[in-house]
Design an enzyme around this catalytic site. Structure first.
Site, PDB file in Angstrom:
ATOM      1  N   HIS A 266      -5.843   6.611  -2.959  1.00  0.00           N
ATOM      2  CA  HIS A 266      -6.750   5.615  -2.398  1.00  0.00           C
ATOM      3  C   HIS A 266      -7.896   5.291  -3.353  1.00  0.00           C
ATOM      4  O   HIS A 266      -8.475   6.183  -3.966  1.00  0.00           O
ATOM      5  CB  HIS A 266      -7.338   6.121  -1.076  1.00  0.00           C
ATOM      6  CG  HIS A 266      -6.333   6.214   0.024  1.00  0.00           C
ATOM      7  ND1 HIS A 266      -6.300   7.264   0.906  1.00  0.00           N
ATOM      8  CD2 HIS A 266      -5.315   5.392   0.380  1.00  0.00           C
ATOM      9  CE1 HIS A 266      -5.318   7.088   1.771  1.00  0.00           C
ATOM     10  NE2 HIS A 266      -4.703   5.958   1.468  1.00  0.00           N
TER      11      HIS A 266
ATOM     12  N   HIS B 267       1.655   4.164  -2.940  1.00  0.00           N
ATOM     13  CA  HIS B 267       1.620   5.620  -2.729  1.00  0.00           C
ATOM     14  C   HIS B 267       2.897   6.251  -3.300  1.00  0.00           C
ATOM     15  O   HIS B 267       2.853   7.279  -3.983  1.00  0.00           O
ATOM     16  CB  HIS B 267       1.519   5.949  -1.239  1.00  0.00           C
ATOM     17  CG  HIS B 267       0.128   5.937  -0.695  1.00  0.00           C
ATOM     18  ND1 HIS B 267      -0.960   6.350  -1.414  1.00  0.00           N
ATOM     19  CD2 HIS B 267      -0.348   5.599   0.541  1.00  0.00           C
ATOM     20  CE1 HIS B 267      -2.055   6.252  -0.675  1.00  0.00           C
ATOM     21  NE2 HIS B 267      -1.706   5.793   0.518  1.00  0.00           N
TER      22      HIS B 267
ATOM     23  N   HIS C 250       0.837  -1.203   0.000  1.00  0.00           N
ATOM     24  CA  HIS C 250       0.000   0.000   0.000  1.00  0.00           C
ATOM     25  C   HIS C 250       0.874   1.257   0.000  1.00  0.00           C
ATOM     26  O   HIS C 250       0.684   2.166  -0.819  1.00  0.00           O
ATOM     27  CB  HIS C 250      -0.911  -0.017   1.228  1.00  0.00           C
ATOM     28  CG  HIS C 250      -1.797   1.177   1.356  1.00  0.00           C
ATOM     29  ND1 HIS C 250      -3.144   1.147   1.049  1.00  0.00           N
ATOM     30  CD2 HIS C 250      -1.554   2.450   1.784  1.00  0.00           C
ATOM     31  CE1 HIS C 250      -3.671   2.347   1.266  1.00  0.00           C
ATOM     32  NE2 HIS C 250      -2.725   3.152   1.722  1.00  0.00           N
ATOM     33  N   GLU C 251       1.842   1.306   0.904  1.00  0.00           N
ATOM     34  CA  GLU C 251       2.707   2.484   0.981  1.00  0.00           C
ATOM     35  C   GLU C 251       3.614   2.595  -0.245  1.00  0.00           C
ATOM     36  O   GLU C 251       3.913   3.696  -0.710  1.00  0.00           O
ATOM     37  CB  GLU C 251       3.542   2.442   2.267  1.00  0.00           C
ATOM     38  CG  GLU C 251       2.737   2.447   3.555  1.00  0.00           C
ATOM     39  CD  GLU C 251       1.804   3.647   3.688  1.00  0.00           C
ATOM     40  OE1 GLU C 251       2.012   4.666   2.996  1.00  0.00           O
ATOM     41  OE2 GLU C 251       0.861   3.563   4.495  1.00  0.00           O
TER      42      GLU C 251
END
Length: 543
Positions: free
Chosen positions: A223, A217, A213-214
């Site tokens: 998101h 980013h 997830h990071e």
């Protein structure tokens, strides 16, 4: 030997209290609300990425509440990039990572700082899995012995601390966010063009979801639950969170639409209780009112293909021959009843990707069992998401197979400890007690060569696919591959069907002809016979 009547003990992750941490695991299947889920996801603060100053201005102008947003400042080691180098994705304008050489992979090196040593193995496995799914990316690790002399100008340094998980959006050279009180990125022993991804114990479970997830980013991905069409599928309760900016819906013009429906299972979607300030969920499904949990193992196939689309498919100069990995369509819908694709190399790998679990049942591929079935006809080994493998011991308890797991000895009963009508453990669906999904443990896919024996015409080439094949007629032949016909040798120069000028010389070819100006004449227009060739093929296929 102690036998457990239910499997609640296996769900030890949900017994932890990780309130106040920035980011939990992000995935899950729609399940009923339980006390365990509320305890796990009672996150007072969800601020897992930093907003660049130009984006903060845009958000404020659009009427967004940015009071709780984290904004990168010069003190965080970040300067706004050249706007000519920026590509838009979601609300964020971000610098894209680049290949080191033309035609090479998009390269994102990483270094694990000693403060994140407890996460080292998890980071390695998470990014190895990510690299495998992102075919045009390279994510090499730079070791302690290599970091001082590294030639990588940009990269990611993973730092461990106790204040949540977060990352910059996109390439942000020098961004350190004053993590652990540093004033320069070089304080972590990396070059000035690197940037921080921060991890903390509470928001980094024993699966790759948070790391990936990071990392997404850092690659510029926003998101999923902030898409412009979010409210068509999800009900958002702003009173249930102290950080509404993490859920603000993006404007249509600020979202890169890749014609893919919203995906609850995306690694970029928060769980229902993530960021809540009490017992109520922040998000629920609009159609059913159900919530979804947060235990997922990795990015979805859709996540991977969307990222490759932005970075590689839209860059034909660097990737003229780019192709996605082979993917198979699921036969069932996901949480929103959308039928998704799953990468072929994910079939029979013990992790459920399709909504109905058919990628692990043998429906989409012939799976090879790791252990022989029990006498009850059940799997000899079952694997729980986030928990590991449970192997049949050869013993029975109340006629039920007994399995030895990493942290318990179990036998299947229903959620109340009573005998279930089903003799075998339920597979490919969340267990009632705690929501973890179990599947048979497979040794892999039966990769039989579908071209052996060759099903194609003798004048065709067979290409082996996943439980399928493709036949293509060879050169000088036409047809569907299973039946191929020789293209007749027609002398257009002799029968007068050519289109050469009267002042040109016609030369016959096998399935073509050429025109060349005679001596003393200049070529004013080269006549193509492509249409003639196409007509010829059409006539053959129509007969």
């Amino acid at each position: 030997m102690k036998i457990l009547a239910t499997l609640a003990v296996i769900n030890r992750l949900q017994a932890q209290d990780i309130s106040g941490i920035g980011v939990p695991p992000f995935q899950g299947t729609a399940v009923s609300q339980t006390e365990d889920e509320i305890n796990v996801a009672n996150q007072a603060e969800i601020t897992d990425f930093y907003v660049k100053p130009s984006d903060a201005v845009r958000m404020a102008e659009a009427g967004f509440n940015i009071s709780s947003a984290r904004i990168i400042t010069a003190e965080d080691g970040y300067e706004e990039p050249d706007p000519d180098l920026i590509t838009e994705r979601g609300l964020t304008n971000y610098d894209k990572w680049r290949p080191l050489v033309r035609g090479g992979p998009v390269t994102v090196p990483y270094f694990v700082h000693n403060t994140a040593s407890s996460f080292h193995t998890l980071i390695q496995s998470s990014l190895s899995s990510l690299e495998n799914d992102l075919g045009c990316f390279s994510i090499p690790e730079v070791s302690d012995s290599e970091i001082d002399a590294t030639a990588f100008v940009n990269g990611i340094v993973f730092v461990g601390h106790n204040d949540g998980c977060y990352s910059a959006l996109g390439l942000a050279p020098g961004a350190h966010f004053q993590t652990l009180g540093v004033s320069t990125i070089e304080s972590f022993g990396v070059p000035s063009g690197w940037q921080v991804i921060a991890l903390a114990p509470g928001c980094t479970p024993d699966n790759p979801s948070t790391v990936q997830h990071e990392m997404l980013h850092a690659l510029g991905v926003k998101h999923e639950h902030q898409r412009p069409d979010r409210d068509e599928f999800i009900v958002f309760d702003p009173s249930a969170t102290n950080n509404p900016s993490q859920f603000d819906v993006l404007a249509d013009e600020d979202w890169y639409d890749m014609n893919s429906p919203l995906e609850i299972e995306s690694v970029m979607t928060y769980c229902s209780f993530c960021g809540n300030n009490g017992a109520d969920p922040v998000m629920t499904l609009r159609e059913t009112g159900e919530t979804w949990s947060s235990l997922r193992d990795r990015i979805t196939t859709t996540d991977a293909k969307q990222l490759q689309h932005v970075y590689c498919e839209l860059d034909p100069e660097n990737y003229p021959d780019f192709e996605y990995k082979q993917a198979i369509s699921c036969s069932s819908g996901d949480t929103l009843n959308v039928t998704r694709e799953v990468f072929a190399d994910r079939l029979c790998d013990g992790i459920v990707d399709c909504g109905g679990g058919e990628d692990e049942t043998g429906e989409l591929a012939k799976c090879i069992p790791k252990e022989e079935d029990t006498n009850n006809g059940c799997c000899g080994s079952i694997t729980f998401e986030n928990e590991g493998e449970c192997i049949f011991t050869g013993e029975l308890y109340s006629e039920r197979d007994v399995y030895e797991c990493p942290n318990a000895i179990i036998a299947w009963f229903n959620g109340k400890g009573q005998t279930s009508d089903e003799i075998c453990p339920p597979l490919n669906t969340p267990w009632e007690v705690f929501g973890n999904v179990a599947s048979c443990t497979w040794a892999g896919v039966d990769a039989s060569d579908e071209c052996d024996p060759d099903p194609c015409d003798p004048n065709a080439t067979c290409t082996d696919l996943h439980e399928d094949y493709r036949c293509e007629c060879n050169e000088l032949y036409t047809g569907d591959g299973e039946t191929c016909t020789l293209i007749p040798d027609v002398d257009e120069c002799d029968d007068g069907s050519h289109h050469c000028s009267a002042n040109a010389i016609c030369t016959d070819q096998r399935v073509d002809y050429t025109c060349e100006c005679a001596t003393g004449f200049k070529d004013s227009m080269q006549v193509s016979i492509l249409l003639r060739y196409i007509k010829q093929l059409f006539d053959i296929q129509s007969n």
